[in-house]
Structure formats: structure tokens, C-alpha cells
Motif scaffolding. Structure first.
Motif: not given
Length: 163
Positions: A84-87, A90-91, A43-44
């Protein structure tokens, strides 16, 4: 993807991707192929590559804190323990982006949430799942065509309905 009658056409940044137009707007769809807990990598990278303003990003994810038949659209928020949302947070370096939460209900007993969300839906859930996925697709397309406020007003349960 099905609603727009297209297919994922390429792999970019460890995600299946495709793009199309919907009501004169460009739409980029991505399905990360990383482990669920690392989806922020895809995503990022895609957000940076396409220079997507975060208010135009819609992340769709499962949510054990919502009952199985519930959708909830939010303009921003934390991960609520969803890795997954935390990732993704973060990104992206922020939690200020819209998300469509797809309720899957709480795991029974002492079952871990990670094990629960990876198992198959039960027979009753599987029967109504296509209608819920269709409703989520409608909400995502309304987000594209009419924006966040309109989508939240149409798809979020009102406080009167919750009472």
C-alpha cells in the motif's frame, strides 16, 4: 474521526472522506476504499485535488517490522515492502512525505505478511488495541497542531528507551 466526533461524509476518488477544523487548521481525513495495494490511487488523487503540500500529508499504515505496541513517525522513507505504501509512493512520485507507522509485529513462522495483517488480532492484542489507536490519533492531531518535529520527539522511542 472518532476523536474529532465526526463521520466520513462523502466518497471521493474511491475513498471515504470528511473534513473539519482542528485548532484553526483545516483537516481532511480519507480512508481509501480501494484494495490495500492500490491505496495510492485515492491518496494521489486527493492530494492533487486539494493541492495538499506533501509536508502536510500524514499517511498512517501498519508495519510488520515494528512490535505490536510501537508507533514511529518518519518524515519520509521507502515502502519497506508494504505494498500500500509502495502504491502511494508511486502515485505521488516521491517518498518524501510524513508517515505514522503503526506496529503490528511479525507474522509467526512462515506465515505471509499479507495473510497476517488481514487476520483478526488475538485476544490480548484486541484488549490493548483501543489504547494504541487512541495514541495514534493523539499523534496525528499533534502533527496537525504542532508539526512533524514535535510529533516525532514525543512519540518516537528514544535510543535510550530502545537500549
Amino acid at each position: 474521526v472518532e476523536r474529532l466526533e465526526i463521520n466520513f461524509s462523502r466518497v471521493m476518488f474511491r475513498a471515504l472522506t470528511t473534513d473539519t477544523r482542528y485548532q484553526e487548521r483545516r483537516v481532511i481525513l480519507a480512508k481509501p476504499q480501494t484494495y490495500m495495494n492500490d491505496s495510492g490511487q485515492s491518496v494521489g488523487s486527493l492530494v492533487r485535488f486539494y493541492k495538499i503540500p506533501l509536508q502536510n500529508l500524514l499517511v498512517i499504515h501498519d508495519d510488520v517490522d515494528l512490535s505490536f505496541d510501537t508507533l514511529r513517525i518518519r518524515p519520509k522513507g521507502g515502502s519497506a515492502g508494504q505494498k500500500g505504501m509502495a502504491s502511494i509512493i508511486q502515485h505521488l512520485g516521491t517518498q518524501d512525505f510524513p508517515r505514522l507507522r503503526f506496529g503490528v509485529g511479525r507474522p509467526p513462522g512462515r506465515m505471509l505478511a499479507a495473510a497476517y495483517v488481514l487476520q483478526d488480532f488475538d485476544r490480548e492484542e484486541a484488549e490493548i488495541l483501543p489504547q494504541l489507536v487512541d495514541r495514534a490519533a493523539e499523534a496525528a492531531l499533534l502533527f496537525v497542531s504542532a508539526g512533524l518535529e514535535t510529533t516525532m520527539n514525543k512519540y518516537n522511542p528514544s535510543t535510550e528507551d530502545a537500549a
